[in-house]
Design a protein around this motif. Sequence first.
Motif, PDB file in Angstrom:
ATOM      1  N   LYS A  66     -22.758  98.611  -9.142  1.00 28.94           N
ATOM      2  CA  LYS A  66     -23.946  98.965  -9.202  1.00 28.94           C
ATOM      3  C   LYS A  66     -24.422  98.633  -9.274  1.00 28.94           C
ATOM      4  O   LYS A  66     -24.971  97.405  -9.196  1.00 28.94           O
ATOM      5  CB  LYS A  66     -24.175  99.945 -10.478  1.00 28.94           C
ATOM      6  CG  LYS A  66     -24.436  99.095 -11.502  1.00 28.94           C
ATOM      7  CD  LYS A  66     -24.871  99.950 -12.598  1.00 28.94           C
ATOM      8  CE  LYS A  66     -26.448  99.589 -12.671  1.00 28.94           C
ATOM      9  NZ  LYS A  66     -27.731 100.330 -13.777  1.00 28.94           N
ATOM     10  N   MET A  67     -26.134  98.413  -7.488  1.00 22.95           N
ATOM     11  CA  MET A  67     -26.751  97.834  -7.831  1.00 22.95           C
ATOM     12  C   MET A  67     -27.785  98.482  -8.703  1.00 22.95           C
ATOM     13  O   MET A  67     -28.343  99.756  -9.433  1.00 22.95           O
ATOM     14  CB  MET A  67     -26.990  97.777  -6.766  1.00 22.95           C
ATOM     15  CG  MET A  67     -26.929  97.196  -5.392  1.00 22.95           C
ATOM     16  SD  MET A  67     -26.716  95.072  -5.811  1.00 22.95           S
ATOM     17  CE  MET A  67     -28.698  94.840  -5.459  1.00 22.95           C
ATOM     18  N   GLU A 111     -31.289 109.087 -12.896  1.00 27.72           N
ATOM     19  CA  GLU A 111     -31.343 108.834 -11.606  1.00 27.72           C
ATOM     20  C   GLU A 111     -30.359 109.371 -10.248  1.00 27.72           C
ATOM     21  O   GLU A 111     -28.957 108.829 -10.527  1.00 27.72           O
ATOM     22  CB  GLU A 111     -30.928 106.150 -11.081  1.00 27.72           C
ATOM     23  CG  GLU A 111     -31.430 105.842 -12.807  1.00 27.72           C
ATOM     24  CD  GLU A 111     -31.778 104.777 -11.676  1.00 27.72           C
ATOM     25  OE1 GLU A 111     -32.284 104.088 -12.437  1.00 27.72           O
ATOM     26  OE2 GLU A 111     -30.575 104.288 -11.444  1.00 27.72           O
ATOM     27  N   GLU A 113     -28.622 109.333  -6.863  1.00 21.51           N
ATOM     28  CA  GLU A 113     -28.230 107.670  -5.976  1.00 21.51           C
ATOM     29  C   GLU A 113     -27.717 108.214  -5.057  1.00 21.51           C
ATOM     30  O   GLU A 113     -26.434 109.343  -5.524  1.00 21.51           O
ATOM     31  CB  GLU A 113     -26.701 106.909  -7.431  1.00 21.51           C
ATOM     32  CG  GLU A 113     -27.994 106.218  -8.948  1.00 21.51           C
ATOM     33  CD  GLU A 113     -27.818 105.334  -9.033  1.00 21.51           C
ATOM     34  OE1 GLU A 113     -27.043 104.201  -8.655  1.00 21.51           O
ATOM     35  OE2 GLU A 113     -28.396 104.480  -9.924  1.00 21.51           O
ATOM     36  N   GLU A 144     -26.854 107.656 -11.605  1.00 24.13           N
ATOM     37  CA  GLU A 144     -27.059 107.776 -13.289  1.00 24.13           C
ATOM     38  C   GLU A 144     -27.464 107.345 -14.179  1.00 24.13           C
ATOM     39  O   GLU A 144     -28.390 108.016 -14.370  1.00 24.13           O
ATOM     40  CB  GLU A 144     -26.974 105.983 -12.596  1.00 24.13           C
ATOM     41  CG  GLU A 144     -26.512 104.818 -13.656  1.00 24.13           C
ATOM     42  CD  GLU A 144     -26.857 103.313 -12.981  1.00 24.13           C
ATOM     43  OE1 GLU A 144     -27.585 103.063 -12.658  1.00 24.13           O
ATOM     44  OE2 GLU A 144     -26.143 102.350 -13.772  1.00 24.13           O
ATOM     45  N   ILE A 146     -28.847 106.067 -16.974  1.00 24.85           N
ATOM     46  CA  ILE A 146     -29.323 104.659 -17.361  1.00 24.85           C
ATOM     47  C   ILE A 146     -29.764 104.299 -19.303  1.00 24.85           C
ATOM     48  O   ILE A 146     -30.387 105.453 -19.695  1.00 24.85           O
ATOM     49  CB  ILE A 146     -29.786 103.846 -16.658  1.00 24.85           C
ATOM     50  CG1 ILE A 146     -31.351 104.199 -16.169  1.00 24.85           C
ATOM     51  CG2 ILE A 146     -29.375 103.435 -15.741  1.00 24.85           C
ATOM     52  CD1 ILE A 146     -32.736 103.580 -16.119  1.00 24.85           C
ATOM     53  N   GLY A 237     -28.502 102.331  -6.345  1.00 28.62           N
ATOM     54  CA  GLY A 237     -29.223 102.465  -6.628  1.00 28.62           C
ATOM     55  C   GLY A 237     -29.968 103.503  -6.732  1.00 28.62           C
ATOM     56  O   GLY A 237     -29.957 104.093  -5.433  1.00 28.62           O
ATOM     57  N   GLY A 238     -31.590 103.541  -8.104  1.00 29.29           N
ATOM     58  CA  GLY A 238     -32.099 104.740  -8.265  1.00 29.29           C
ATOM     59  C   GLY A 238     -33.104 104.751  -6.537  1.00 29.29           C
ATOM     60  O   GLY A 238     -33.349 104.356  -6.266  1.00 29.29           O
TER      61      GLY A 238
HETATM   62 MG    MG Z   1     -28.902 103.073 -11.339  1.00 32.37          MG
END
Ligand code: MG
Length: 266
Positions: A66-67, A111, A113, A144, A146, A237-238
């Motif tokens: 993941k980024m 998020e 993504e 995602e 988190i 990434g989000g």
């Molecule tokens: Mg993320």
Amino acid sequence: MFNARTLNDATVAALAERVDNAARDRHTIPVLTAEYPAMTDGDAYAVQAALRGRMEARGTRVTGLKMGLTSKAKMLQMGLTASLHGFITDDAAYGDGAEVPVARFIHPRIEAEIAVVTKHALRGPHCTAADAAAAIDFVLPAVEIIDSRFEAFKFDLPSVVADNTSAAGYVLGGRLRAAGDIDLVTEGVVLNRNGQVAETGAGAAVLGDPLESIAMLANQRAALGADIPAGTLILTGGITAAVHVAAGDSIVVQYQSLGSIRIKFI
Ligand code: MG
Ligand code: 0L1
């Protein structure tokens, strides 16, 4: 790309254990830099690698990479300006329509993504968005989950990298699209919580193009002596700021051409 390590192997292992125990017991801890203020990003990725080793040793499978902190919205929300990477695992992988217990987490957020799966290995340094485009097999939507192991969801860069970039789970759904059939930059997303629009955005929010995020991942991995193997699932990434979730929340994330993902937090 990353600063040299300053912590010895024993300290790295002890910090990985600290973060791991916090995640498993669902309690917060002070940022690691409270005790090790000179900790570098090189130290942080060493702790993350040790955490990964601990998880794999007890049978957890790494399912992808993941980024994080790839959009301005996320950087503003967290007060940090550098993008970072971590890994995702099978123990908190969910499918569309999943009921996800919030008791698994401390203070979860979600998020929206764009995810991809690679068909060729990508190896930096000097990897570009064009290299990333050539390496992608297909694209799919992802949410995602988190969850910071740090108090009040506040941290500095070395601490959050060591904490595997707050990775806590993910939900895949929607529909797969061949990489060439979708423009990742203009792909729009609407994140609804309990029937209300909570966030909106488009792929362009991710470093201008999610392909740039994948190239950056390859280059960051290269700095650590690793590549992105063929067949890797990558969360790029989000797109939006992260949204708090609580038991009872119904989430629907609608993508312009990738379908939708539904999640019920219980
Ligand atoms: Mg993320
Ligand atoms: O995936 C992410 O963008 C998370 C990166 C780490 C910072 C955070 O927890 O928001």
